[in-house]
Design an enzyme around this catalytic site. Structure first.
Site, short mmCIF file in Angstrom:
data_model
loop_
_atom_site.label_atom_id
_atom_site.label_comp_id
_atom_site.label_asym_id
_atom_site.label_seq_id
_atom_site.Cartn_x
_atom_site.Cartn_y
_atom_site.Cartn_z
N GLU A 44 0.81 -1.17 0.65
CA GLU A 44 -0.32 -0.10 0.12
C GLU A 44 0.85 1.34 0.00
O GLU A 44 2.06 1.11 0.44
CB GLU A 44 -0.87 -0.19 1.27
CG GLU A 44 -1.72 0.79 1.49
CD GLU A 44 -2.76 0.48 2.35
OE1 GLU A 44 -3.02 -0.08 3.22
OE2 GLU A 44 -3.87 2.15 2.63
N ASN A 193 -13.01 -1.34 -1.09
CA ASN A 193 -11.84 -1.85 0.48
C ASN A 193 -12.70 -1.67 1.76
O ASN A 193 -13.26 -0.65 1.67
CB ASN A 193 -10.39 -1.56 0.53
CG ASN A 193 -9.97 -1.88 1.56
OD1 ASN A 193 -9.40 -3.13 2.25
ND2 ASN A 193 -9.64 -0.54 2.38
N GLU A 194 -12.79 -2.49 2.41
CA GLU A 194 -13.26 -2.11 3.88
C GLU A 194 -14.67 -1.02 3.52
O GLU A 194 -14.18 0.05 4.47
CB GLU A 194 -12.35 -1.78 4.90
CG GLU A 194 -10.97 -2.67 5.50
CD GLU A 194 -9.66 -2.29 5.88
OE1 GLU A 194 -10.16 -0.99 7.19
OE2 GLU A 194 -9.01 -3.28 6.95
N GLU A 317 -6.37 -9.12 3.68
CA GLU A 317 -5.39 -8.47 4.76
C GLU A 317 -5.12 -9.11 5.92
O GLU A 317 -5.84 -9.79 7.13
CB GLU A 317 -5.68 -7.27 5.24
CG GLU A 317 -5.55 -5.86 4.43
CD GLU A 317 -6.06 -5.14 4.42
OE1 GLU A 317 -5.86 -4.29 5.74
OE2 GLU A 317 -6.58 -3.55 3.48
#
Ligand code: AHR
Length: 513
Positions: A44, A193-194, A317
């Site tokens: 990231e 994402n999330e 993750e």
């Protein structure tokens, strides 16, 4: 004589080996392939992961590089057989606009990394740089689409830019102008994402509606392989979220659901990465074991709606998360000790054993952030204990899972107990059998008996990663403190494999006939 008895007693107390660990291999059921993608990584734009850790720029003369990517990092990752790499985030992806990072570098728009410290980035590492690097590594790229501040159109165009054959689309023309003629044919796409947090704080219903818009529009062009689209699942044990996803997204619109789980003691006080107490160590191991329950329960929910296991569970993750080291190495930079090796060994055993549903996972993160396999400091590099576990376990990539039944001693602290021994086994394409074992108990060795019924094996060889303390780690001055060694304390007799495991150890064995 008295002295001898005392010495013997001392030996027993110091190396208290318990003999109740029993493992049975179900050799005639080696049917499920362990996807190599379980051994994937995550990079990231955060701290020094991308800039410094991976990419030092084409004009850097101090650090040898290929197209700006550090040669030492390339070599280490190739040795690891890295199968895939997720990028550009994480939460960073939730505000990333891919067009800012393509075209001539001096014309690229700089950005402020809103999620991670508001630092300015010049966007010199963008889509081309990432996808070319994956090609160099022989790793499949896994792109995370911005579903928060981005648009459906942007996502569609990203697919087109990456995958459309040359000359038949405007975006393919732009790609050509940027120096890349052939499409990269990116297969893995994470949609959001999330989304329940930094990805937009959405309710599951809102996410599902939006997901369907993205997934419908993101087409794989007829010239490429079908896209593998990953929907955002829960980051906590919010199994209701998984249930709603499975119930409401039509089967033809998704190939995977992602979950995240970090081994964190306490989000308010995560503790030091290298100076931790036995109690903190035990708590981290409890958190690492939670992965088993989280994976199993998500699998049960998915089985209800998808009994044929068409949709994969992707743990994109995972890893240990501690307080950022105070030594100025960057945001979310943490040292990596034998504790992390134990998280890695245990977690990868869990994934292997659920290989029928878990078909991809991504350790967070690859370089200089969280549970890294590589740490860098200017021209220096460390391969961490976690790196060595991933390297030892690479024998399982694409091999066939041999199911195991495990009876383990407990690792006990006060009133709390968790299994000390974990294991997984596989048979590779050439018929070789590998068994990976972890003993997370840092106070006791373990005697393990493995029943080899139905397995023709006469010889055993192996490697071990261990150290006297769980806090032990490699440093830039002593980079080989913790490295794998040949393991000799395993023997086969009358169909039983006996293994003597030291405290806090990871062992991978190979059986031969
Ligand atoms: O890996 C660090 C962060 O953890 C990621 O950006 C985010 O997805 C998660 O909360």
């Amino acid at each position: 004589m008295k002295k001898l008895i005392l010495l013997l007693l001392f030996g027993i107390l110091c190396f208290d080996l318990s003999a109740q660990n029993k493992i049975t291999l179900i050799a005639d059921q080696a049917e499920t392939q362990i996807s190599k993608h379980i051994y994937g990584h995550f990079a990231e734009h955060l701290g020094r992961c991308i800039y410094d850790g991976i990419y030092v720029g084409e004009n850097n003369t101090g650090i040898p590089n290929t197209a700006g990517v550090r040669n030492d990092v390339i070599k280490a990752l190739k040795d690891l057989k890295i199968p895939n790499l997720r990028w550009p985030g994480g939460c960073f992806a939730d505000t990333y606009h891919w067009k800012d990072g393509v075209g001539p570098k001096n014309e690229r728009k700089p950005i402020e990394n809103l999620t991670w410290g508001n630092v300015r980035e010049d966007n010199s590492f963008g889509t081309n740089e990432f996808l070319n690097m994956c090609e160099l590594l022989g790793a499949e790229p896994y792109l995370a689409v911005n579903m928060n501040t981005g648009t459906v159109q942007e996502a569609v165009e990203w697919v087109q830019y990456a995958n459309h054959a040359n000359g038949t689309s405007y975006l393919a023309d732009i790609r050509k102008k940027s120096g890349r003629e052939k499409p990269w044919n990116v297969k893995f796409w994470g949609i959001g994402n999330e989304s329940w947090d930094c990805g937009g704080n959405m309710t599951v219903d809102h996410y599902i509606d939006l997901y369907k818009q993205y997934a419908t529009a993101m087409t794989s062009y007829s010239n490429t392989e079908k896209l593998f689209r990953v929907a955002v699942g829960p980051g906590t044990p919010d199994y209701k979220w998984t249930e709603e996803i499975m119930k409401n997204i039509p089967a033809r619109r998704f190939e995977g659901v992602s979950i995240h789980h970090y081994s964190v003691i306490d989000w308010g006080n995560k503790g030091s990465s290298s100076q931790f107490t036995d109690e903190e160590y035990f708590k981290t191991m409890q958190q690492a074991w939670r992965m088993e329950e989280i994976v199993r329960t998500n699998c049960e929910v998915m089985d209800k709606y998808d009994p044929k296991k068409r949709v994969a569970l992707i743990v994109d993750e995972w890893g240990g998360w501690y307080e950022t080291d105070p030594d100025g190495h960057g945001q979310l930079y943490q040292q990596n000790t034998m504790r992390d090796a134990m998280i890695a060994g245990l977690t990868l055993n869990i994934f292997n054993n659920h290989a029928d549903r878990v078909r991809m996972a991504n350790l967070a993160q690859m370089v200089n952030v969280l549970q890294s396999v590589i740490l860098t400091n200017k021209e220096k590099i460390i391969l961490t204990p976690t790196y060595h576990v991933m390297e030892m376990y690479k024998v399982h990539q694409d091999a066939f899972l041999v199911p195991v039944q495990i009876l383990s001693n407990d690792f006990v602290m006060g009133d709390n107990r968790i299994p000390a021994v974990s294991a997984s086994a596989s048979k590779d394409q050439s018929g070789k059998l590998h068994i990976s074992l972890t003993n997370i108990d840092n106070t006791k060795g373990q005697e393990v008996e493995i029943d080899l019924k139905g397995i023709k094996a006469k010889h055993v060889t192996g490697r071990i990663l261990t150290s006297s303390k769980v806090q032990d780690h490699n440093t830039f001055d002593t980079p080989t403190n913790v490295v794998p060694k040949t393991f000799k304390n395993a023997s086969i007799s009358k169909g039983t494999l006996k293994v003597t495991m030291p405290p806090n150890s990871v062992i991978v064995l190979e059986l031969g006939s």
